[in-house]
Scaffold this active site. Structure first.
Site, mmCIF file in Angstrom:
data_model
loop_
_atom_site.group_PDB
_atom_site.id
_atom_site.type_symbol
_atom_site.label_atom_id
_atom_site.label_comp_id
_atom_site.label_asym_id
_atom_site.label_seq_id
_atom_site.Cartn_x
_atom_site.Cartn_y
_atom_site.Cartn_z
ATOM 1 C CE LYS A 119 3.448 3.587 13.122
ATOM 2 N NZ LYS A 119 3.365 2.827 11.882
ATOM 3 C CG HIS A 176 -1.921 -1.064 1.275
ATOM 4 N ND1 HIS A 176 -3.062 -1.008 0.520
ATOM 5 C CD2 HIS A 176 -1.962 -2.249 1.927
ATOM 6 C CE1 HIS A 176 -3.781 -2.099 0.721
ATOM 7 N NE2 HIS A 176 -3.131 -2.869 1.568
ATOM 8 C CE1 TYR A 180 -5.748 3.946 7.936
ATOM 9 C CE2 TYR A 180 -6.329 3.451 10.197
ATOM 10 C CZ TYR A 180 -5.469 3.340 9.132
ATOM 11 O OH TYR A 180 -4.315 2.599 9.262
ATOM 12 C CE1 TYR A 201 -0.229 3.621 7.088
ATOM 13 C CE2 TYR A 201 -1.472 4.342 9.001
ATOM 14 C CZ TYR A 201 -1.296 3.472 7.933
ATOM 15 O OH TYR A 201 -2.201 2.442 7.734
ATOM 16 N N PRO A 211 -4.548 -0.125 18.226
ATOM 17 C CG PRO A 211 -6.114 -1.765 17.678
ATOM 18 C CD PRO A 211 -5.636 -0.931 18.793
HETATM 19 P P1 FAS Z 1 2.232 -11.330 22.043
HETATM 20 O O1 FAS Z 1 1.181 -11.008 23.065
HETATM 21 O O2 FAS Z 1 1.836 -11.527 20.626
HETATM 22 O O3 FAS Z 1 3.016 -12.659 22.475
HETATM 23 C C1 FAS Z 1 3.360 -12.891 23.835
HETATM 24 C C2 FAS Z 1 3.415 -14.389 24.047
HETATM 25 O O4 FAS Z 1 3.811 -14.628 25.401
HETATM 26 C C3 FAS Z 1 2.044 -15.029 23.857
HETATM 27 O O5 FAS Z 1 2.129 -16.119 22.954
HETATM 28 C C4 FAS Z 1 1.658 -15.480 25.267
HETATM 29 O O6 FAS Z 1 0.929 -16.687 25.260
HETATM 30 C C5 FAS Z 1 3.014 -15.664 25.926
HETATM 31 N N1 FAS Z 1 2.977 -15.537 27.386
HETATM 32 C C6 FAS Z 1 2.252 -14.662 28.129
HETATM 33 N N2 FAS Z 1 2.507 -14.852 29.440
HETATM 34 C C7 FAS Z 1 3.424 -15.862 29.521
HETATM 35 C C8 FAS Z 1 4.078 -16.516 30.595
HETATM 36 N N3 FAS Z 1 3.842 -16.173 31.853
HETATM 37 N N4 FAS Z 1 4.946 -17.513 30.316
HETATM 38 C C9 FAS Z 1 5.215 -17.865 29.026
HETATM 39 N N5 FAS Z 1 4.619 -17.289 27.956
HETATM 40 C C10 FAS Z 1 3.729 -16.295 28.214
HETATM 41 N N6 FAS Z 1 -1.116 -4.713 16.335
HETATM 42 C C11 FAS Z 1 -1.198 -4.100 15.140
HETATM 43 O O7 FAS Z 1 -0.179 -3.567 14.673
HETATM 44 N N7 FAS Z 1 -2.401 -4.079 14.434
HETATM 45 C C12 FAS Z 1 -3.533 -4.690 14.923
HETATM 46 O O8 FAS Z 1 -4.586 -4.657 14.292
HETATM 47 C C13 FAS Z 1 -3.484 -5.352 16.172
HETATM 48 N N8 FAS Z 1 -4.583 -5.997 16.687
HETATM 49 C C14 FAS Z 1 -4.481 -6.607 17.923
HETATM 50 C C15 FAS Z 1 -5.586 -7.280 18.503
HETATM 51 C C16 FAS Z 1 -5.476 -7.882 19.780
HETATM 52 C C17 FAS Z 1 -6.678 -8.598 20.393
HETATM 53 C C18 FAS Z 1 -4.269 -7.815 20.496
HETATM 54 C C19 FAS Z 1 -4.145 -8.428 21.882
HETATM 55 C C20 FAS Z 1 -3.177 -7.165 19.930
HETATM 56 C C21 FAS Z 1 -3.276 -6.575 18.634
HETATM 57 N N9 FAS Z 1 -2.184 -5.944 18.048
HETATM 58 C C22 FAS Z 1 -2.243 -5.328 16.841
HETATM 59 C C23 FAS Z 1 -0.944 -5.891 18.717
HETATM 60 C C24 FAS Z 1 -0.266 -7.215 18.527
HETATM 61 O O9 FAS Z 1 -0.139 -7.491 17.164
HETATM 62 C C25 FAS Z 1 1.025 -7.139 19.284
HETATM 63 O O10 FAS Z 1 1.681 -5.912 19.056
HETATM 64 C C26 FAS Z 1 1.960 -8.271 18.965
HETATM 65 O O11 FAS Z 1 1.286 -9.481 19.121
HETATM 66 C C27 FAS Z 1 3.139 -8.129 19.913
HETATM 67 O O12 FAS Z 1 3.862 -9.290 19.861
HETATM 68 P P2 FAS Z 1 4.556 -9.841 21.186
HETATM 69 O O13 FAS Z 1 5.257 -8.722 21.860
HETATM 70 O O14 FAS Z 1 5.279 -11.069 20.781
HETATM 71 O O15 FAS Z 1 3.345 -10.176 22.174
HETATM 72 C C1 PHB Z 2 -5.348 -4.498 10.162
HETATM 73 O O1 PHB Z 2 -5.353 -4.866 8.971
HETATM 74 O O2 PHB Z 2 -5.574 -5.268 11.127
HETATM 75 C C2 PHB Z 2 -5.068 -3.045 10.457
HETATM 76 C C3 PHB Z 2 -4.753 -2.197 9.407
HETATM 77 C C4 PHB Z 2 -4.474 -0.854 9.683
HETATM 78 C C5 PHB Z 2 -4.521 -0.414 11.002
HETATM 79 C C6 PHB Z 2 -4.838 -1.282 12.059
HETATM 80 C C7 PHB Z 2 -5.107 -2.605 11.787
HETATM 81 O O3 PHB Z 2 -4.233 0.900 11.279
#
Ligand code: FAS
Ligand code: PHB
Length: 388
Positions: free
Chosen positions: A296, A72, A200, A383, A292
């Protein structure tokens, strides 16, 4: 077990860190609370900065991004129900964003970890960090009914927003910054052709976002009350709300269909400083959370890991300064993305208690973005993400 780095969490941050360390001859063990299938089943982020793509390719996991990622070079912002502003961040910065779902990234990371014989302990319970500020930290856990222990030179806390690592930093040492938002995002996946770009919307009924995962998998979001549950939202109600919040010129191109995934995520900003204490180093959601809106969260996890892997490699090669400065280095990029995510969330959402003045001023921000190339360039630079 004895290793150089014990990593808690096998999400994107922990798994990528183990791979980057391996590429530099540094051994690690990863300890994950959930099953592999559970981690792979989580639907989360979807858009990568170009620096994230470079880092993933350096880890040897970028192959499918070229073939399956959707580039994009602009975003569209709709408001007042009919205005649509296009910001060409590709033209303004020379950098594109790539739509490539976190699920695919996690699959790529696990495949590479398996090929590199990196040890990941799944379904580990009672994970505890011991003596992080000693010269001999270790982690204990239970898995398969057995007690386990890993002694290491360093502990990497990559265990997300609900992990144990952050709590290990003494309250006398840490400073925590937090902002909760009075709404959530209801997100769905549908096996329908998505819109060509990222759209958006700021509408009087709330925020909406149109995104994608592949040419036959659409990702849509609408702002919803923070205490809503997915049971409150039938597919029909979701599609009606989404298309109402978009200008007709956009809504008329949306192909609706049954949702194959539906979930509500609360929105929160959070940063812990410092991101290190003794032999413990935090990376990813363990250290910071962003709404989100600015796409980022995952990108910050990737840049943290880039800095941490590089600093650990330099440490084992005899240069200890970069690791001592890891937190300061990572926080510069963290705070830039945290502020941008907070600003864009405030600009595009409707706050339950907002005044008419605040809404009118936000619309003026959008008018200024429409008229000023300088404002669009400032938006675009943030961005696409700062240089590493
Ligand atoms: P993660 O949370 O992905 O991974 C951490 C890992 O540690 C998990 O697998 C967990 O099971 C494990 N863990 C936790 N406690 C533990 C313990 N005590 N012992 C051992 N393991 C343990 N980011 C975007 O950029 N765009 C989005 O649209 C977006 N949507 C999201 C929606 C949701 C519901 C959530 C929760 C996050 C979203 N995010 C989004 C952010 C997300 O993508 C995170 O930034 C990304 O997963 C970060 O990766 P990690 O830091 O590895 O954390
Ligand atoms: C997504 O595709 O999940 C998405 C895209 C753009 C955003 C946030 C989430 O700013």
């Amino acid at each position: 077990m004895k290793t150089q780095v014990v990593i808690i969490g096998a999400g994107p941050a922990g798994t990528l860190l183990s791979l980057l360390l391996k590429r530099n001859g540094i051994e690690s063990v990863v300890i994950e609370r959930q099953s592999k299938a559970y981690v792979l089943g989580r639907i989360r982020a979807g858009v990568l900065e170009s620096t994230s793509v470079e880092i993933l390719k350096a880890a040897g996991v970028g192959g499918r991004i070229d073939s399956r990622g959707q580039a994009h070079d602009h975003v569209e912002i709709a408001w007042r129900g009919e205005d649509v502003l296009s910001i060409g961040f590709g033209r303004l910065t020379g950098k594109n964003m790539v739509a490539y779902g976190q699920t695919l990234i996690q699959e790529d990371l696990y495949e590479a970890a398996s090929n590199e014989n990196i040890g990941i302990v799944f379904e580990a319970a009672d994970v505890e960090i011991h003596d992080p500020d000693s010269g001999a930290p270790f982690v204990t856990y239970k898995a398969d009914g057995q007690a386990g222990r890993v002694d290491a030179d360093f502990v990497a806390g990559c265990d997300g927003q609900h992990g144990v690592s952050r709590a290990t930093i003494p309250s006398s040492v840490k400073r925590e910054y937090e902002n909760a938002y009075p709404f959530g995002w209801l997100g769905i996946l549908s096996e329908t052709p998505p819109l060509p770009g990222l759209v958006y919307a700021n509408h009087e009924r709330g925020f909406a976002l149109c995104s994608q995962r592949n040419p036959m998998l659409s990702r849509y979001y609408v702002q919803c009350p923070v205490d809503d549950s997915v049971d409150d939202w039938s597919d029909d109600r979701f599609w009606s709300e989404l298309t109402t919040r978009l200008p007709r010129s956009v809504a008329d191109n949306i192909v609706t269909g049954p949702s194959i995934e539906k979930s509500i995520a609360p929105l929160r900003s959070y940063v812990i400083e410092p991101m290190q204490h003794g032999a413990l180093f935090l990376a990813g959601d363990a250290a910071h959370i962003v709404p989100p809106t600015g796409a980022k969260g995952l990108n910050l996890a990737i840049s943290d890991v880039h800095y941490l892997a590089k600093a650990m490699t330099q440490h084992f090669a005899g240069d200890t300064a970069p690791l001592e400065n890891y937190s300061a280095t990572a926080l510069r990029r963290v705070w830039s993305s945290v502020r941008f995510s907070w600003w864009l969330t405030t600009l595009l959402h409707r706050f339950p208690d907002q005044s008419d003045f605040e809404q009118r001023a936000r619309e003026e921000d959008l008018n200024y973005l429409t008229q000023s190339e300088a404002a669009q360039t400032a938006f675009a630079e943030q961005y696409v993400g700062l240089d590493l």
